[in-house]
Design an enzyme around this catalytic site. Sequence first.
Site, PDB file in Angstrom:
ATOM      1  N   GLN A  20       0.802  -1.225   0.000  1.00 43.41           N
ATOM      2  CA  GLN A  20       0.000   0.000   0.000  1.00 43.41           C
ATOM      3  C   GLN A  20       0.836   1.276   0.000  1.00 43.41           C
ATOM      4  OE1 GLN A  20      -2.678  -1.689   3.304  1.00 43.41           O
ATOM      5  NE2 GLN A  20      -4.075  -0.395   2.153  1.00 43.41           N
ATOM      6  N   ARG A  77       3.809  -0.119  13.060  1.00 38.59           N
ATOM      7  CA  ARG A  77       3.499  -1.436  12.508  1.00 38.59           C
ATOM      8  C   ARG A  77       3.587  -1.348  10.985  1.00 38.59           C
ATOM      9  NH1 ARG A  77      -2.050  -3.953  11.043  1.00 38.59           N
ATOM     10  NH2 ARG A  77      -1.359  -6.018  10.459  1.00 38.59           N
ATOM     11  N   HIS A 123       1.067  -9.276   4.716  1.00 40.97           N
ATOM     12  CA  HIS A 123      -0.068  -8.377   4.503  1.00 40.97           C
ATOM     13  C   HIS A 123      -0.437  -8.448   3.018  1.00 40.97           C
ATOM     14  CE1 HIS A 123      -2.199  -4.744   6.467  1.00 40.97           C
ATOM     15  NE2 HIS A 123      -2.777  -4.911   5.299  1.00 40.97           N
ATOM     16  N   ASN A 169      -1.904 -10.653   8.442  1.00 39.09           N
ATOM     17  CA  ASN A 169      -2.907  -9.618   8.600  1.00 39.09           C
ATOM     18  C   ASN A 169      -4.213 -10.086   7.960  1.00 39.09           C
ATOM     19  OD1 ASN A 169      -3.687  -6.679   9.093  1.00 39.09           O
ATOM     20  ND2 ASN A 169      -4.222  -6.961   6.936  1.00 39.09           N
ATOM     21  N   GLU A 170      -5.259 -10.180   8.769  1.00 42.56           N
ATOM     22  CA  GLU A 170      -6.625 -10.406   8.282  1.00 42.56           C
ATOM     23  C   GLU A 170      -6.766 -11.561   7.295  1.00 42.56           C
ATOM     24  OE1 GLU A 170      -8.352  -6.791   6.801  1.00 42.56           O
ATOM     25  OE2 GLU A 170      -8.165  -5.774   8.712  1.00 42.56           O
ATOM     26  N   ASN A 299      -7.965  -5.986  14.167  1.00 35.50           N
ATOM     27  CA  ASN A 299      -8.251  -4.840  13.300  1.00 35.50           C
ATOM     28  C   ASN A 299      -9.749  -4.621  13.305  1.00 35.50           C
ATOM     29  OD1 ASN A 299      -5.577  -4.854  12.604  1.00 35.50           O
ATOM     30  ND2 ASN A 299      -5.900  -5.452  10.468  1.00 35.50           N
ATOM     31  N   TYR A 301     -12.995  -1.512  12.432  1.00 35.23           N
ATOM     32  CA  TYR A 301     -13.295  -0.173  11.920  1.00 35.23           C
ATOM     33  C   TYR A 301     -14.689   0.323  12.247  1.00 35.23           C
ATOM     34  CZ  TYR A 301      -8.949  -0.296   9.302  1.00 35.23           C
ATOM     35  OH  TYR A 301      -7.620  -0.333   8.974  1.00 35.23           O
ATOM     36  N   GLU A 365      -5.174  -2.144  14.003  1.00 29.14           N
ATOM     37  CA  GLU A 365      -5.668  -1.169  13.007  1.00 29.14           C
ATOM     38  C   GLU A 365      -7.011  -0.631  13.449  1.00 29.14           C
ATOM     39  OE1 GLU A 365      -6.111  -2.422   8.906  1.00 29.14           O
ATOM     40  OE2 GLU A 365      -4.128  -3.345   8.921  1.00 29.14           O
ATOM     41  N   TRP A 415      -4.896   3.331  11.678  1.00 27.70           N
ATOM     42  CA  TRP A 415      -4.724   3.157  10.240  1.00 27.70           C
ATOM     43  C   TRP A 415      -5.181   4.442   9.575  1.00 27.70           C
ATOM     44  CZ3 TRP A 415      -2.359  -0.539   7.403  1.00 27.70           C
ATOM     45  CH2 TRP A 415      -2.484  -0.398   6.005  1.00 27.70           C
ATOM     46  N   GLU A 422      -5.525   2.009  -1.361  1.00 31.44           N
ATOM     47  CA  GLU A 422      -6.578   1.296  -0.630  1.00 31.44           C
ATOM     48  C   GLU A 422      -7.122   0.135  -1.474  1.00 31.44           C
ATOM     49  OE1 GLU A 422      -7.412   1.022   2.403  1.00 31.44           O
ATOM     50  OE2 GLU A 422      -9.353   0.060   2.185  1.00 31.44           O
ATOM     51  N   TRP A 423      -6.206  -0.774  -1.876  1.00 34.79           N
ATOM     52  CA  TRP A 423      -6.570  -2.017  -2.555  1.00 34.79           C
ATOM     53  C   TRP A 423      -7.519  -1.769  -3.738  1.00 34.79           C
ATOM     54  CZ3 TRP A 423      -2.778  -4.854  -0.954  1.00 34.79           C
ATOM     55  CH2 TRP A 423      -2.352  -4.759   0.362  1.00 34.79           C
TER      56      TRP A 423
HETATM   57  C1  PNW Z   1      -7.918  -3.543   6.232  1.00 29.40           C
HETATM   58  N1  PNW Z   1     -13.973  -4.713   4.235  1.00 29.40           N
HETATM   59  O1  PNW Z   1      -8.588  -4.020   5.122  1.00 29.40           O
HETATM   60  C2  PNW Z   1      -6.462  -3.766   5.886  1.00 29.40           C
HETATM   61  O2  PNW Z   1      -5.715  -4.456   6.846  1.00 29.40           O
HETATM   62  C3  PNW Z   1      -5.773  -2.550   5.401  1.00 29.40           C
HETATM   63  O3  PNW Z   1      -4.738  -2.941   4.538  1.00 29.40           O
HETATM   64  C4  PNW Z   1      -6.767  -1.612   4.760  1.00 29.40           C
HETATM   65  O4  PNW Z   1      -6.173  -0.536   4.111  1.00 29.40           O
HETATM   66  C5  PNW Z   1      -7.692  -1.152   5.874  1.00 29.40           C
HETATM   67  O5  PNW Z   1      -8.313  -2.250   6.514  1.00 29.40           O
HETATM   68  C6  PNW Z   1      -8.773  -0.189   5.424  1.00 29.40           C
HETATM   69  O6  PNW Z   1      -9.687  -0.801   4.564  1.00 29.40           O
HETATM   70  C7  PNW Z   1      -9.937  -4.141   4.970  1.00 29.40           C
HETATM   71  O7  PNW Z   1     -14.384  -4.752   3.056  1.00 29.40           O
HETATM   72  C8  PNW Z   1     -10.414  -4.231   3.673  1.00 29.40           C
HETATM   73  O8  PNW Z   1     -14.766  -4.867   5.227  1.00 29.40           O
HETATM   74  C9  PNW Z   1     -11.759  -4.430   3.421  1.00 29.40           C
HETATM   75  C10 PNW Z   1     -12.613  -4.528   4.480  1.00 29.40           C
HETATM   76  C11 PNW Z   1     -12.144  -4.429   5.787  1.00 29.40           C
HETATM   77  C12 PNW Z   1     -10.805  -4.241   6.028  1.00 29.40           C
END
Ligand code: PNW
Length: 463
Positions: A20, A77, A123, A169-170, A299, A301, A365, A415, A422-423
């Site tokens: 990233q 991290r 990751h 990671n995840e 992690n 959000y 995160e 984060w 962002e992927w």
């Molecule tokens: C995490 N969702 O990813 C990752 O660990 C990070 O690399 C990323 O940038 C960050 O959260 C913010 O998105 C996610 O779709 C990606 O629910 C997608 C999801 C959740 C977390």
Amino acid sequence: MAAQKLPSDFVWGYATASYQIEGSPDADGRLPSIWDTFSHKPGTIKGGDNGDVATDSYRRWKEDVALLKQYGVKAYRFSISWSRVIPLGGRNDPVNEAGIKHYRNMIEELLKNGITPFVTLYHWDLPQGLHDRYGGWLNKEKIVQDYVNYAKLCFTRYGDLVKDWITHNEPWCVSVLGYATGVFAPGHKGNKEHWIVGHNLILAHAYAVKLYRDEFKAKQGGQIGITLDLNWQEPWDDSPENIAAAQRGIDFKLGRFADPIYKGRYPESVKAIVGDRLPEFTKEEIVVLKGSSDFFGLNTYTTQLVTEGGDQEIQGNVKYIFTRPDGTQLGRQAHVPWLQTYPPGFRSLLNYVWKTYNKPVYVTENGFPVKDEHILPLEQVVHDADRVEYYDGYLNALLKAATEDGVPVKSYFAWSLLDNFEWADGYEPRFGVTYVDYKTQKRTPKESAEFVKKWFAEHVASS
Ligand code: PNW
């Protein structure tokens, strides 16, 4: 009464990930990962973007460390790009000393500045070589051995300095987004492969931890664990069906990884629905995986409201919504559709994780992309009130969980340090406390960076 504080050894800082932020995909002998390949396929990434440049951090890492120092963090991290240190990825493939040196230099610079490195081994950027050679995460025998070999290299070369390791990671994102919905690399779709990949990720993690404990821990004195992701799942109302649905949703997102790792078995609710598509662990494997994490890396959000129903097996046949029964929204909407600010859910989640798995919790995160930040002028971007509101809410929820509920929370990594790739959403959502001008790579701190710094200065006890 004095304000409640976190203990003096509480660790806080920012998190990033190699693909990233690094850019420089061909530098110093690096070979592609599955994310290089995937992001270069038309139609995979919003805006046709990729990580070729990102925040240019492979070259600007000293600037990043200086920024961390300025922000007053205790820890950073970051993740290692596997194909920088073993370009083809495998246990019989050559090690790339230039790649090794890059991370070694960075680790030394962090320590020189009093910043503790927290290193994520994986990751999401699997060496493309392993995917091509034998299907990568789909091939249990080979990927477990190659991952353990890669982990061993990192422990050997960095373990004198690095004391905090995160294996994956995840794994939910790796398996489900990579092998079921196909929105992440390598872009496979279906309802079978992701259970195999998830299974193999757990085993790779467990055998790497075994190696660390058998051969490195006594000498190096570090700790090792895994980071799992869960957005808290709250029943939409208090009907028994929706209460059961929320638990099933949690089992499908978190329990499918956490139960094997902390308890040695898959959740019953998962077995009941997935049946014989769910691989089984052998007796020998269970011995290795049960208890294979020194801590609980988390992690998170947001919070989702859950109702019974729907036919999405992947999420346990439940539905997610943000609208309460009275028609109001759960919280403030972020730039990405899956995120609304809801601090009470964070407190509930910390309590759930502690009660269910009984390990110290490292929040690895947590963060917020402000709606439409990518189109606002810089003068407005830096006044990121919605991000400040988010951190204020989430940090106070964490403080309550730690001081009033007794949850042993040990760290908080926001984060992210920088706006970054962002992927599948490309560069549009901006999660950083630092604005990055992608044309010039100039970094500008947002007000949230100052807010977080001040919050920790006020809420961590002095030693
Ligand atoms: C995490 N969702 O990813 C990752 O660990 C990070 O690399 C990323 O940038 C960050 O959260 C913010 O998105 C996610 O779709 C990606 O629910 C997608 C999801 C959740 C977390």
